[in-house]
Motif scaffolding. Structure first.
Motif, short mmCIF file in Angstrom:
data_model
loop_
_atom_site.label_atom_id
_atom_site.label_comp_id
_atom_site.label_asym_id
_atom_site.label_seq_id
_atom_site.Cartn_x
_atom_site.Cartn_y
_atom_site.Cartn_z
N GLY A 314 29.96 -16.42 48.21
CA GLY A 314 29.44 -15.07 48.13
C GLY A 314 30.50 -14.02 47.86
N ARG A 315 31.68 -14.44 47.40
CA ARG A 315 32.77 -13.51 47.15
C ARG A 315 33.37 -13.74 45.77
N LEU A 316 33.71 -12.65 45.12
CA LEU A 316 34.46 -12.69 43.88
C LEU A 316 35.94 -12.66 44.24
N VAL A 317 36.68 -13.68 43.81
CA VAL A 317 38.10 -13.77 44.10
C VAL A 317 38.85 -13.64 42.78
N VAL A 318 39.75 -12.65 42.71
CA VAL A 318 40.44 -12.31 41.46
C VAL A 318 41.94 -12.29 41.72
N VAL A 335 36.26 -9.90 46.99
CA VAL A 335 35.31 -8.80 47.07
C VAL A 335 33.93 -9.37 47.37
N GLU A 336 33.24 -8.82 48.35
CA GLU A 336 31.87 -9.24 48.66
C GLU A 336 30.96 -8.88 47.49
N THR A 337 30.28 -9.89 46.93
CA THR A 337 29.42 -9.61 45.78
C THR A 337 28.19 -8.79 46.15
N ALA A 338 27.78 -8.81 47.43
CA ALA A 338 26.61 -8.05 47.85
C ALA A 338 26.94 -6.57 48.04
N SER A 339 28.08 -6.27 48.65
CA SER A 339 28.40 -4.89 49.00
C SER A 339 29.49 -4.26 48.15
N GLY A 340 30.32 -5.08 47.50
CA GLY A 340 31.45 -4.55 46.75
C GLY A 340 32.65 -4.20 47.60
#
Length: 677
Positions: A314-318, A335-340
Motif C-alpha cells: 500500500g505504499r509507493l517507494v521511490v 508514500v502512503e498511496t491512500a493519503s499521500g
C-alpha cells in the motif's frame, strides 16, 4: 514479299516483349520466392513443453548465489539509439528482447524455449500482455517496409501479422510500447491517432483521436508505459507544455489527461495504481484517477533515467535525488498511496533498480560499498524501511550502454540484468538469476566470508617493494570500509606517496622470480626486464621500452629501477616535482575475499566483462590477472579467493611490478582456502 517481312518483324517484336515479360515475371518470382522469402530470412523455433507460473516471492534475506545466467549481445542496427536489450519475467518464462529479435527461456533454469529472428530486419519494439507477445520489425535500410508479428508467449506460435501501423511511443531505452488487457496500442503515420489492436488476432478494436494540436512523441527515451489496466502516454503539443494521457487498453476510453510543466518528453513509469512522470522540472506521482499523489521538485531529481520505484504494502517507494543534494546523495522514501503522506524516508545509495515481491522490496546497488568490487542487493521492508544488505556475485557498471539495469523477483529467485562491455564491439546485457545461497560462517554483507579473513591492505607490500618503486613506506594512508553495520577490521586500501625529496636509501630492484612473483635481485646480478608486454596484448609494447632509454628525448627517468643516481643538490626527487613522471603514488585495494576460489574467479570474470579494455596478463603471478584501462596503470590480480587491485600510474611498469609483489604477499600472508569437494 513485304507482308512476309512485316509479319516477321511483328513476330520478332512479340517475342522480345514476351521475353521481357518472362524476365520480369521471373524477377518478381525470385524476389518473392527467394529474396524476401520466409524460409531463409526467418529463424523461428517453437515449443510444446508446458511451463508453470512463478509464485510472487523472491529469495529470503541472506547470501545470494547464481542459479543461471545468460548474455544477450547488443544488436547494432542501422538506427542509432535502438540498441537496447530489455527483459521481462512472466508465466514462468524470461523474455530477452533486443534488436535481433525475441529469445524466451525457462525462468527457473535458463533453458531455451522459443525464439524469433528475421535476417535483414531489426526489431524496434515489443509489447507483452496476458499470454501474448508482439514484435515490431523494420527492414534494414527501408523503414517503409515494416511488420508486426503476434506470438503465443508460452509456445512461440505465430498468431498474426500486420504491416500498416507502427507502435505507439516506443521507449528507446527498453524497446517496449504500451499494451494491456490483451491489446497493443498502435498509431497512424502522423502520430495523431491512437489505435487498439488485439494481441490475439491482430484485429483493430478501437480508434481514439488525440487532442487537437498534440501528437505522440517519437523516439523518446521512455515517454510511455503501461500495466494491464492502464496505458499512459506523453503528448507533444504545439501550444503549451507536454501532456499525459491515460487510456484503457481494451476500449481506448480516456481515464484522465494532465498537463506537465515542460515541453520536453518526460520519463514515464506506470505501476499498480500509480503513474510517475519526470518532465525535467519535478517528479510527480498520480493516482489511478489522475489526481496528484506526491511531488519531488528539482531538475535532476532522477538524473539521466526515470527514478526506480515500486508499489508494495500500500505504499509507493521511490529512490530519488533530493533537490540541492550533493553528487552521490540519494534518498529512499515511502508514500502512503491512500493519503499521500510520507511513511518514512532514509538516505540511500544510488540504486539502479527496484523490484517488489512477497512483501519485500529488492534494491540493486551498483557497488556494495565505495571500495569493494561486487554489486549489492538491499532487502527493504516496506513497513518501516528496515534494510539488510547482501553481496551480489557480480560486478557492474551502470554507465555502460546497451541495457538499463533491471530487477525482478519471482519464484524464489531474483533476476538482475546489467550491461557489459563484452563481447566486442557492441557489448551485451547479462541476465543473472540469483537464488538464496548457503549461509557461511561470516555475515551476508560479505557473502558469508568472515570479516577476520580480510587481509590488511597495508601489509601486502613490504618495505623493499616500496623502496624499489621509490615510494615512502612511512607515507601509508590506510582506508577502511563498512557495509551497513558491518565494519571490516583491517584497512581495505592503502595509499603510498613518493617523498618530496629523494632521501630514501637504495633498495634492491624488483625482478621476476621463477614463480612469476617479485624477488630481491642479488647484488652484482643484472636486473631482469622490468615489465615486458603480456603475450595476450596484441600490438602492445613494453612500458619499459621507452623508459630504458629515457623515451624519445633521451632523458633518463630519475628514481627508477636501474637508475640509482643521486639527485643533484636542489634538484627535485621522484615526488611531487618529478621532471618526467610528475607526482607518484600507489594504491593497493583488497577488492574482495570470496568464500572459495571458484566464487572469486567468477567475480573476476564479471569484472573483466564490464571493462571496455581488459587485457589478460600472464606475467603477474597469482591465479589470474588483468590489466585494466587504456594504460598499464591498473592491475587486478586474483590469488585463490582474494582479489586485489593495484593502481600506480607513474612511472610505466610500476603497477605491474607492485602487483607481482602483492600477489606474493597474498600467497604467503593470506593463505589459500581449500575448494569444496
Amino acid at each position: 514479299m513485304g507482308g512476309r517481312r512485316f509479319g516477321g518483324r511483328r513476330r520478332a517484336a512479340v517475342g522480345v516483349v514476351c521475353g521481357v515479360l518472362a524476365v520480369a515475371v521471373c524477377g518478381v518470382l525470385v524476389v518473392r520466392a527467394v529474396t524476401r522469402a520466409e524460409w531463409w530470412q526467418v529463424r523461428h523455433s517453437v515449443t510444446a513443453v508446458p511451463v508453470a507460473p512463478l509464485a510472487d516471492v523472491g529469495p529470503p534475506p541472506g547470501p545470494l548465489a547464481t542459479s543461471w545466467q545468460r548474455s544477450a549481445p547488443v544488436h547494432r542496427g542501422p538506427l542509432a539509439g535502438y540498441n537496447s536489450v530489455a527483459f521481462e519475467v512472466a508465466h514462468g518464462q524470461a523474455v530477452l528482447a533486443s534488436g535481433g529479435g525475441l529469445d524466451v527461456r525457462d525462468a527457473r533454469t535458463g533453458g531455451e524455449r522459443w525464439s524469433y529472428r528475421r535476417m535483414g530486419w531489426t526489431m524496434l519494439g515489443w509489447a507483452a500482455t496476458g499470454s501474448r507477445l508482439v514484435g515490431y520489425f523494420e527492414r534494414d535500410g527501408d523503414r517503409g517496409e515494416r511488420m508486426m508479428v503476434g506470438f503465443d508467449a508460452l509456445s512461440g506460435a505465430e498468431l498474426w501479422r500486420q504491416a500498416d501501423e507502427t507502435p505507439a511511443s516506443v521507449a528507446r531505452t527498453t524497446l517496449r510500447w504500451p499494451a494491456g488487457s490483451d491489446a497493443v496500442l498502435t498509431t497512424s503515420g502522423d502520430r495523431r491517432v491512437l489505435y487498439g489492436r488485439s494481441a490475439a488476432n491482430g484485429a483493430r478494436l478501437w480508434t481514439q483521436r488525440l487532442p487537437a494540436g498534440c501528437r505522440l512523441f517519437e523516439g523518446a527515451a521512455h515517454a510511455s508505459d503501461s500495466v494491464e489496466t492502464t496505458a499512459v502516454l506523453a503528448l507533444d503539443c504545439a501550444k503549451g507544455p507536454s501532456r499525459l494521457i491515460a487510456v484503457r487498453p481494451d476500449t481506448g476510453a480516456v481515464r484522465w489527461t494532465r498537463p506537465l510543466e515542460s515541453a520536453e518528453a518526460p520519463e514515464v513509469t506506470v505501476l499498480d495504481g500509480v503513474t510517475l512522470a519526470d518532465d525535467g522540472t519535478a517528479l510527480r506521482a498520480y493516482r489511478e484517477n489522475g489526481h496528484r499523489l506526491a511531488e519531488w521538485g528539482g531538475e535532476n531529481v532522477c538524473g539521466d533515467a526515470i527514478c526506480p520505484a515500486v508499489v508494495a504494502g500500500g505504499r509507493l517507494v521511490v529512490a530519488y535525488r533530493p533537490n540541492g543534494a550533493r553528487r552521490g546523495e540519494r534518498r529512499l522514501e515511502a508514500v502512503e498511496t491512500a493519503s499521500g503522506q510520507a511513511a518514512w524516508r532514509r538516505d540511500a545509495p544510488a540504486y539502479a533498480a527496484l523490484a517488489a515481491a512477497g512483501g519485500r522490496i529488492y534494491a540493486l546497488r551498483p557497488r556494495l560499498s565505495g571500495a569493494l568490487l561486487p554489486a549489492g542487493v538491499d532487502v527493504v521492508e516496506p513497513g518501516d524501511g528496515g534494510t539488510r544488505t547482501v553481496a551480489a556475485p557480480f560486478a557492474m557498471d551502470p554507465e555502460l550502454d546497451g541495457a538499463r539495469p533491471w530487477l525482478a523477483a519471482a519464484g524464489g529467485l531474483l533476476y538482475a540484468a546489467v550491461p557489459t562491455a563484452t563481447p566486442r564491439p557492441g557489448g551485451a546485457a547479462r541476465l543473472v538469476a540469483l537464488r538464496g545461497g548457503s549461509a557461511g560462517p561470516g555475515p551476508a554483507e560479505l557473502g558469508g566470508t568472515p570479516a577476520a579473513d580480510w587481509p590488511d591492505a597495508c601489509a601486502l607490500l613490504k618495505r623493499p617493494d616500496l623502496l624499489a618503486a621509490r615510494l615512502d613506506p612511512g607515507s601509508a594512508r590506510p582506508g577502511g570500509d563498512r557495509i551497513g553495520e558491518q565494519k571490516l577490521p583491517h584497512p581495505v586500501s592503502c595509499t603510498y606517496e613518493a617523498p618530496e625529496r629523494d632521501g630514501l636509501p637504495d633498495a634492491p630492484p624488483l625482478t621476476v622470480a621463477p614463480s612469476g612473483g617479485p624477488s630481491e635481485q642479488p647484488s652484482g646480478v643484472p636486473a631482469a626486464p622490468r615489465d615486458s608486454a603480456s603475450p595476450d596484448r596484441p600490438g602492445s609494447t613494453s612500458p619499459s621500452a621507452s623508459a630504458s632509454g629515457g623515451g624519445a628525448s633521451g632523458k633518463k627517468s630519475p628514481g627508477r629501477d636501474g637508475d640509482r643516481r643521486t639527485p643533484e643538490p636542489g634538484a627535485s626527487g621522484p615526488g611531487t616535482d618529478d621532471d618526467e613522471w610528475g607526482a607518484r603514488s600507489l594504491t593497493v585495494t583488497v577488492k574482495w575475499v570470496a568464500p572459495t576460489g571458484q566464487a572469486a574467479s567468477a567475480l573476476m570474470e564479471t569484472l573483466r566483462a564490464v571493462q571496455s579494455q581488459a587485457r589478460r596478463r600472464t606475467d603477474i603471478g597469482g591465479d589470474e590477472a588483468y590489466e585494466l584501462g587504456p594504460t598499464a596503470g591498473t592491475i587486478a590480480v586474483r590469488v585463490d579467493r582474494y582479489i586485489v587491485v593495484v593502481t600506480a600510474a607513474r612511472p610505466p611498469g610500476a603497477a605491474s611490478r607492485l602487483a607481482r609483489a602483492a600477489a606474493v604477499g597474498l600467497t604467503g600472508g593470506a593463505g589459500r582456502s581449500p575448494e569444496p569437494s
